[in-house]
Design a protein around this motif. Sequence first.
Motif, PDB file in Angstrom:
ATOM      1  N   TYR A 195      71.264 -36.474 -63.092  1.00 13.53           N
ATOM      2  CA  TYR A 195      70.179 -35.493 -63.201  1.00 13.53           C
ATOM      3  C   TYR A 195      69.934 -35.144 -64.675  1.00 13.53           C
ATOM      4  N   GLN A 196      71.010 -34.907 -65.403  1.00 12.80           N
ATOM      5  CA  GLN A 196      70.887 -34.571 -66.828  1.00 12.80           C
ATOM      6  C   GLN A 196      70.334 -35.735 -67.644  1.00 12.80           C
ATOM      7  N   SER A 231      65.131 -36.951 -60.194  1.00 14.03           N
ATOM      8  CA  SER A 231      64.150 -35.889 -60.406  1.00 14.03           C
ATOM      9  C   SER A 231      64.455 -34.700 -59.494  1.00 14.03           C
ATOM     10  N   PRO A 232      64.010 -33.510 -59.891  1.00 11.24           N
ATOM     11  CA  PRO A 232      64.301 -32.308 -59.107  1.00 11.24           C
ATOM     12  C   PRO A 232      63.867 -32.410 -57.642  1.00 11.24           C
ATOM     13  N   GLU A 233      62.729 -33.051 -57.371  1.00  6.40           N
ATOM     14  CA  GLU A 233      62.271 -33.123 -55.980  1.00  6.40           C
ATOM     15  C   GLU A 233      63.184 -33.975 -55.092  1.00  6.40           C
ATOM     16  N   LEU A 251      69.984 -25.600 -50.690  1.00  2.00           N
ATOM     17  CA  LEU A 251      69.260 -26.648 -51.406  1.00  2.00           C
ATOM     18  C   LEU A 251      68.853 -27.772 -50.454  1.00  2.00           C
ATOM     19  N   ALA A 252      69.739 -28.153 -49.563  1.00  2.00           N
ATOM     20  CA  ALA A 252      69.444 -29.226 -48.610  1.00  2.00           C
ATOM     21  C   ALA A 252      68.283 -28.857 -47.689  1.00  2.00           C
ATOM     22  N   GLY A 253      68.064 -27.557 -47.489  1.00  2.00           N
ATOM     23  CA  GLY A 253      66.982 -27.104 -46.628  1.00  2.00           C
ATOM     24  C   GLY A 253      65.642 -26.949 -47.319  1.00  2.00           C
ATOM     25  N   ASP A 291      59.133 -25.251 -55.217  1.00  2.00           N
ATOM     26  CA  ASP A 291      59.003 -24.959 -56.642  1.00  2.00           C
ATOM     27  C   ASP A 291      60.164 -25.611 -57.407  1.00  2.00           C
ATOM     28  N   THR A 292      59.823 -26.362 -58.444  1.00  2.00           N
ATOM     29  CA  THR A 292      60.828 -27.075 -59.229  1.00  2.00           C
ATOM     30  C   THR A 292      61.887 -26.135 -59.797  1.00  2.00           C
ATOM     31  N   CYS A 293      61.468 -24.959 -60.229  1.00  2.00           N
ATOM     32  CA  CYS A 293      62.429 -23.983 -60.769  1.00  2.00           C
ATOM     33  C   CYS A 293      63.416 -23.545 -59.696  1.00  2.00           C
TER      34      CYS A 293
END
Length: 174
Positions: A28-29, A34-36, A58-60, A66-68
């Motif tokens: 990720y870093q 990607s965040p999505e 997070l899994a839900g 929203d990416t943030c």
Amino acid sequence: MRTAGTTPEPESSARSGLTSLGEVACRYQADEISPEDLPMVAAEVLAAGLDTPTLCELAGLPRNADTCDIRDAFEQALSEAGIELPDRGLARRHALRRLAARLINGEIAPADLATDDWWETEAETVEERSFVSLIPQCACCVEYTLGLDQRTWEADLRIAALALTASPPIGPGC
């Protein structure tokens, strides 16, 4: 001891989930995930046996959340699992090694290396610097800078990739 047809012990599964979550943090870093994609990754880590409240949250989340919110949940899930988000520079160096391995394994062509900003990677070892120095800044630079000597460049690139993947690991594993 595990026998055929049985499920892995919970502690072993959790360790596997923890390892994969640490690798995800590194990837990720390095902008490889990607965040999505993180909600699905969280679901996979849960299936591997690691379970934290924010990992479940997070899994839900949907891919289009929203990416943030996704990033915050991911970083909180890492914290709950006792995993630090690695330094971006170190993560990119690990990604460089994975890239070299993909080149050696024939998963990518040498010209495909010019599709990212690898030349900006803060290479610290001789092997990293040798590999990075052979990566053109863009696809058009491959032909422009190499001219008719593309075969020599590809051979040098593979030699540098082999040297990089054979060199001692750097920092915490990703």
